[in-house]
Design a protein around this motif. Structure first.
Motif, PDB file in Angstrom:
ATOM      1  N   LEU A  42       0.835  -1.196   0.000  1.00 53.78           N
ATOM      2  CA  LEU A  42       0.000   0.000   0.000  1.00 53.78           C
ATOM      3  C   LEU A  42       0.873   1.249   0.000  1.00 53.78           C
ATOM      4  O   LEU A  42       0.633   2.192  -0.749  1.00 53.78           O
ATOM      5  CB  LEU A  42      -0.944  -0.006   1.199  1.00 53.78           C
ATOM      6  CG  LEU A  42      -1.851   1.214   1.368  1.00 53.78           C
ATOM      7  CD1 LEU A  42      -2.645   1.522   0.109  1.00 53.78           C
ATOM      8  CD2 LEU A  42      -2.773   1.002   2.557  1.00 53.78           C
ATOM      9  N   VAL A  62      -8.621   5.244  -0.999  1.00 54.27           N
ATOM     10  CA  VAL A  62      -8.014   4.529   0.127  1.00 54.27           C
ATOM     11  C   VAL A  62      -8.473   5.168   1.439  1.00 54.27           C
ATOM     12  O   VAL A  62      -8.835   4.472   2.390  1.00 54.27           O
ATOM     13  CB  VAL A  62      -6.470   4.520   0.019  1.00 54.27           C
ATOM     14  CG1 VAL A  62      -5.834   4.008   1.300  1.00 54.27           C
ATOM     15  CG2 VAL A  62      -6.037   3.656  -1.162  1.00 54.27           C
ATOM     16  N   PHE A  78      -4.078  -5.439  -1.248  1.00 55.21           N
ATOM     17  CA  PHE A  78      -2.635  -5.192  -1.208  1.00 55.21           C
ATOM     18  C   PHE A  78      -1.841  -6.363  -0.638  1.00 55.21           C
ATOM     19  O   PHE A  78      -0.670  -6.225  -0.323  1.00 55.21           O
ATOM     20  CB  PHE A  78      -2.350  -3.899  -0.434  1.00 55.21           C
ATOM     21  CG  PHE A  78      -2.893  -2.706  -1.142  1.00 55.21           C
ATOM     22  CD1 PHE A  78      -2.195  -2.153  -2.204  1.00 55.21           C
ATOM     23  CD2 PHE A  78      -4.125  -2.178  -0.807  1.00 55.21           C
ATOM     24  CE1 PHE A  78      -2.702  -1.072  -2.906  1.00 55.21           C
ATOM     25  CE2 PHE A  78      -4.648  -1.093  -1.497  1.00 55.21           C
ATOM     26  CZ  PHE A  78      -3.937  -0.548  -2.543  1.00 55.21           C
TER      27      PHE A  78
END
Length: 112
Positions: A42, A62, A78
Motif C-alpha cells: 500500500l 483509500v 494489497f
C-alpha cells in the motif's frame, strides 16, 4: 492521506489482522503474508507518481476505505503484488463493485 500511511492506519491494519487471526478466520500463513506485505505494498502505491497521475482518485479512495473501516478489502487488495492483466487492474482500481462502476462512469478521477 499523505504519501505515507500514518501510524493510526498501520495500527488499524495490524489490529484487524490480529483480531481475525485470534478469531480463527486467518491461517498463520495468510496472517504472516499479510503482515509482511499489506502495509509495504500500500505504501508503494501511495508513493508512486505514476499511480497518482493515472488514478488521481486513488488516495481519496483509500482514505474512504479506511474511514468506512473496510480493512478486509484493503488487506486483500494489497496482499500480493499484482501483475497487470484485466483482473490485476480491476483489483487495484476498485475495492467494490460500486467503486468499479464509479470508475467506469467518472473515469480516473473517481474516488476509488
Amino acid at each position: 492521506m499523505a504519501r505515507e500511511l500514518n501510524h493510526e492506519k498501520m495500527k488499524a491494519i495490524e489490529e484487524y489482522l490480529s483480531t481475525q487471526r485470534k478469531a480463527g478466520l486467518l491461517s498463520e500463513e495468510f496472517y504472516s503474508l499479510a503482515r509482511k506485505n499489506v502495509v509495504s505494498h500500500l505504501q508503494s502505491w501511495l508513493e508512486c507518481e505514476t499511480i497518482r497521475k493515472l488514478v488521481p482518485g486513488f488516495v481519496r479512495g483509500v482514505n474512504q476505505a479506511f474511514q468506512e473501516n473496510r480493512l478486509d478489502q484493503i488487506v486483500y487488495a494489497f496482499l500480493n503484488e499484482i501483475t497487470f492483466g484485466t483482473g490485476g487492474i480491476r483489483g487495484l482500481v476498485a475495492f467494490t463493485e460500486k467503486e468499479l462502476t464509479a470508475f467506469a462512469r467518472e473515469g480516473r478521477k473517481a474516488a476509488i
